[in-house]
Design a protein around this motif. Structure first.
Motif: not given
Length: 409
Positions: A189-194
């Motif tokens: 994982r490189i980013a979380s949007l929600v």
């Protein structure tokens, strides 16, 4: 002889004397006796020369006198005109002025955009608002990225294609990442949007206060791997499994509405609760939503961006720029919620049917304003849950599952 000539000229100017013949010239005296021996032809030639000089010399002397008088009457000043004899100071060569360009200079060529392909987790939906706004507002382009997305034909495709290196990035859920990593997929994982789950149990023909124990005895479907492995076992008790009326849960893939309206399914274990109830309402069906908190499933990131772990070394700068664009888009949405809604629905009209103002406001509360930030505890808690449920046999370290690109590997 020259001395005699000068003496004669001076005498002529001073006395204005006119000489009748060459014999009357002053130089014809005892001191100039050698001239007397010359012949009369010589005397005639000499007289002609003297007469010519007598005529021309007063002009030169009068000019000199005029200049001298002018100088005495008008002293030389800074404003005085100065005359330079011709030829004493030659004119400099003419130089051509540089010509003005006929057309403006060519603009600087911007650096080429780096292409990034990303596969969505589902059909284009409101949950993808950050991706859509980053594209529409030019935040990706500001980071020198040309981002294009694909829609999967099956919910399991994004992680499979990402692990195989067929795509650059993939959207998914944190639970999906855990299961894929335990199967050996090199994903991170490189980013979380929600930051909260977007999936929930959606049931039709059910009361709002229906007990969970009764749900497992009804026709049940699931759309994703985590729905099958995490949620369904919590809904179906061992007693129900051993009953004669037990029907094995079915995979519905992307056909949630069709399965509930025509396929004999009454409950979906992992439906998108923002869009499915409103779509069912257009079919005259009411839906009940049961959140995962009621099942004691740990809270997890509902929508994440995954990369192939083997690309982190050579493309980390790309992923950092990608995450920066996401952060710019998320913050712009929060600062301009109505403009963002209008921009999304105008660019993608099909989203109007599945997005109401209430759903939009609920989605905004769940957006991550710092997509790169990593909640280590969440990933540890999910690993613990999976192991306790017997779904996995070991716990993976968080650094194998997720990173903050700004902090490196």
């Amino acid at each position: 002889m020259l001395r005699c000539f000068l003496r004669t000229v001076i005498a002529m100017r001073s006395n204005h004397h006119t000489f009748a013949s060459a014999n009357d010239l002053p130089w014809v005296n005892t001191r100039c006796t050698p001239l007397r021996r010359r012949s009369w032809i010589t005397n005639i030639c000499t007289s002609a020369i003297v007469v010519g000089l007598t005529i021309s010399f007063p002009a030169y002397t009068s000019a000199d006198g005029a200049l001298e008088t002018a100088t005495q009457d008008s002293p030389l000043q800074l404003e005085s005109d100065v005359y330079i004899p011709e030829g004493l100071w030659p004119d400099p060569p003419l130089m051509q002025a540089p010509r003005v360009a006929d057309s403006p200079p060519e603009p600087l060529t911007p650096p080429p955009l780096e292409t990034v392909s990303i596969m969505l987790d589902w059909f284009l939906s409101p949950q993808h608002a950050v991706i859509l706004i980053a594209h529409e507002k030019g935040f990706f382009q500001q980071q020198r990225l040309d981002v294009g997305w694909q829609i999967p034909g099956d919910p399991s495709l994004p992680t499979k294609l990402l692990a195989a290196g067929e795509i650059d990035l993939a959207l998914g859920r944190q639970t999906q990442l855990h299961l894929a990593a335990h199967e050996g997929a090199p994903l991170t994982r490189i980013a979380s949007l929600v930051k909260t789950p977007l999936n929930a149990i959606v049931a039709i023909n059910s009361d709002d206060d229906a007990e969970l124990e009764t749900l497992g005895s009804r026709p049940l479907g699931f759309a994703t791997q985590e729905g099958q492995q995490l949620v369904v076992p919590l809904l179906i008790s061992e007693t129900v499994r051993q009953s004669e009326q037990y029907a094995k849960p079915r995979a519905i893939h992307f056909e949630a509405v069709e399965s509930l309206t025509e396929g004999g399914i009454e409950i979906i274990a992992d439906a998108f609760f923002h869009t499915l109830p409103s779509r069912l309402a257009t079919q005259g069906l009411s839906a009940t939503v049961i959140r995962y908190d009621d099942l004691s499933i740990p809270r997890y990131d509902g929508l994440i961006v995954m990369a192939n772990r083997n690309t982190l070394g050579r493309r980390m700068d790309t992923w950092i720029r990608f995450v920066v664009a996401l952060e710019d888009a998320a913050n712009w949405i929060i600062e301009n919620p109505q403009l963002a809604l209008d921009r999304v629905t105008e660019a993608y009209p099909r989203l109007k049917d599945s997005l109401t103002d209430d759903h939009w406001q609920d989605l905004l509360r769940r957006l991550s304003l710092t997509p790169a930030a990593l909640d280590v505890h969440r990933y540890q808690a999910m690993e613990t849950f999976l192991q306790q449920r017997g779904i996995t046999s070991e716990m993976l370290p968080v650094e194998q599952l997720a990173i903050d690109p700004h902090l490196g590997q």
